[in-house]
Design an enzyme around this catalytic site. Structure first.
Site, mmCIF file in Angstrom:
data_model
loop_
_atom_site.group_PDB
_atom_site.id
_atom_site.type_symbol
_atom_site.label_atom_id
_atom_site.label_comp_id
_atom_site.label_asym_id
_atom_site.label_seq_id
_atom_site.Cartn_x
_atom_site.Cartn_y
_atom_site.Cartn_z
ATOM 1 N N CYS A 121 -3.387 -21.504 -30.287
ATOM 2 C CA CYS A 121 -2.379 -22.474 -30.740
ATOM 3 C C CYS A 121 -2.750 -23.052 -32.102
ATOM 4 C CB CYS A 121 -2.211 -23.585 -29.717
ATOM 5 S SG CYS A 121 -3.737 -24.467 -29.314
ATOM 6 N N HIS A 176 -4.855 -28.994 -27.678
ATOM 7 C CA HIS A 176 -3.764 -28.063 -27.966
ATOM 8 C C HIS A 176 -3.095 -28.469 -29.279
ATOM 9 C CE1 HIS A 176 -0.595 -25.209 -27.190
ATOM 10 N NE2 HIS A 176 0.334 -26.144 -27.167
#
Length: 482
Positions: free
Chosen positions: A168, A433
């Site tokens: 990510c 994330h």
């Protein structure tokens, strides 16, 4: 890692009829029927849920192991280990015996063939859905349909990027950058076509592994660090083919650059420096004799500290004092600073290290201004995250007061409008994330790996920004100054 168990574990044919129907990313576990994180065994093609669901993929591996008798493996165990499986969403490959993700392949390239087959199944499964969305677009207003759900419906005109296993950090940067060589161009071109549910930046990821060893593997990485490595390597690669001249010749020819050409950064100018390149002037003054030293430093981005007085303020609406703004961070970066004892300046007039002051000025602003907020700080034992909310403008960021010679710049050349924001969710740089907000044709989109949703300005301004991308304003318009 290089796995030695592929030859005894990867046995299924890429066109195997044993695969379930539907898109691989939504296949169900054969035990608990969960469709979250499906993993397919590359020995027998059975599908089970991953370790973060109910762990049936791991149990399948453990149940398949034949107990050793007289320290001799059976012929069946030699041929089929059920050790290696593939994530049906990210297509990353994992070996349970090695307990790690796999980067190599069999001699016949079976892993890659299975990966490509799953990708084709995924794309085919969504063909009908794409036709339905196009029909909806033709018969009704796209804006009204999407804005009603305010970000809860996948955006039709934008495409997400698959997570290849903690990638990510890479996806958020790629989804924020639109200008910029071959695999990078392909990836960026696919982002706004909206022709498939999710594009896999697999080829680019393997190129990254090849030229940037720091990013090999599937562990979480720092998105800002990746962005800098990516831009630097793109810059060098573009120079490698600059009018047929070798990179070494370019570097030698440009070893001494004038102040006006400093934004070239280690060689000739490229599209990277033309877009992101700016120039800082670094002024150091000796506090003993008053001697001033000036140095020009090219930059592709500016890393800004969050002032210490704001570091406990985590939300925009939190009471007890003013909200930290981007202007506070910029002022902290450019304000006059007295260097501490560990940074004594070597004064050429005094002939020794002396106490001094330092100040930054921006001599030349870039077309795209990239601002990195330094949210990660080392302490004696670990790296902490500064979770402070920093207020930033969507339009009219005025950089004129930070310029060395503001009188030489037109009023519009100093105004910037926000184009993209990278956000880190979580507490540590090695975990958490990354997602990105990006503006396209007047509308804001939220990119969360393969999921792309339409969002609004109110949502964007509440984000705890990690990296901000501002574009120089070209046309004259009303501005909301910072």
């Amino acid at each position: 890692m290089e796995c030695p168990h592929l030859s005894s574990s990867v046995c299924i044919a890429p066109d195997s009829a044993k695969f379930p129907n539907g898109s691989p990313s939504s296949w169900c576990c054969s035990v608990c029927r969960s469709n979250k994180s499906p993993w397919v065994c590359l020995t027998c093609s059975s599908v089970h849920c991953g370790r973060y669901v109910n762990g049936h993929a791991k149990k399948h591996y453990e149940d398949a192991q034949v107990p050793l008798t007289n320290h001799k493996k059976s012929e069946k165990q030699d041929k089929a280990q059920h050790t290696v499986c593939m994530d049906c969403s990210s297509y990353s490959t994992y070996c349970y015996r090695c307990d790690d993700f796999v980067v190599n392949d069999t001699k016949l390239g079976l892993v890659q063939k299975v990966r490509e087959h799953l990708q084709n199944l995924e794309n085919s499964a969504f063909t009908a859905d794409r036709h339905r969305k196009r029909k909806l677009l033709e018969n009704s207003s796209l804006n009204s349909k999407l804005l009603k759900v305010n970000g809860s419906t996948a955006a039709i005109c934008a495409t997400g990027l698959r997570n290849l296993g903690n990638t990510c950090f890479m996806n958020a940067i790629l989804q924020s950058l639109r200008s910029l060589v071959e695999e990078f161009r392909k990836t960026l071109c696919a982002l706004w076509q909206g022709s498939q549910t999710a594009f896999s930046p697999e080829s680019l990821f393997y190129v990254v592994w090849k030229i940037m060893p720091n990013f090999r593997g599937y562990q979480q990485q720092d998105a800002h660090e990746f962005m800098r490595y990516l831009l630097d390597h793109l810059h060098l690669e573009l120079q490698g083919g600059f009018n047929g001249v070798s990179r070494s010749a370019i570097l030698q020819e440009n070893s001494t650059l004038s102040a006006s050409n400093k934004c070239c950064i280690n060689g000739a100018s490229t599209v990277v420096t033309a877009i992101f390149g700016g120039i800082l002037q670094n002024e150091v003054n000796c506090l003993i004799c008053g001697t001033e030293s000036r140095k020009f430093d090219p930059f592709l981005d500016l890393s800004l500290d969050i002032p210490s007085q704001f570091r406990n303020k985590r939300s925009k609406n939190q009471e007890n004092g003013p909200v930290c703004s981007l202007r506070d961070c910029l002022r902290s970066f450019t304000d006059l600073e007295e260097l501490d004892e560990t940074e004594l300046y070597m004064c050429h007039k005094c002939k020794k290290k002396q106490k001094s002051t330092k100040k930054f000025w921006i001599q030349k602003l870039p077309k795209v201004l990239c601002l990195h907020l330094k949210r990660f700080h080392w302490t004696a034992y670990l790296r902490n995250k500064v979770d402070t909310y920093v207020e930033f403008p969507l339009r009219g960021l005025d950089m004129k007061c930070y310029l060395l010679e503001p009188e030489n710049s037109g009023p519009e050349n100093c105004l910037y409008d926000l184009a993209a924001v990278v956000v880190h969710h979580g507490s540590g740089v090695g975990s958490g994330h990354y997602t990105a907000y990006a503006k396209h044709e007047g509308r804001w989109f939220h990119f969360n790996d393969s999921t792309v949703t339409l969002t609004d300005e109110d949502t964007v301004v509440k984000a705890k920004a990690y990296v901000l991308f501002y574009v120089e304003r070209q046309a004259k318009a009303g501005s909301d100054k910072l």
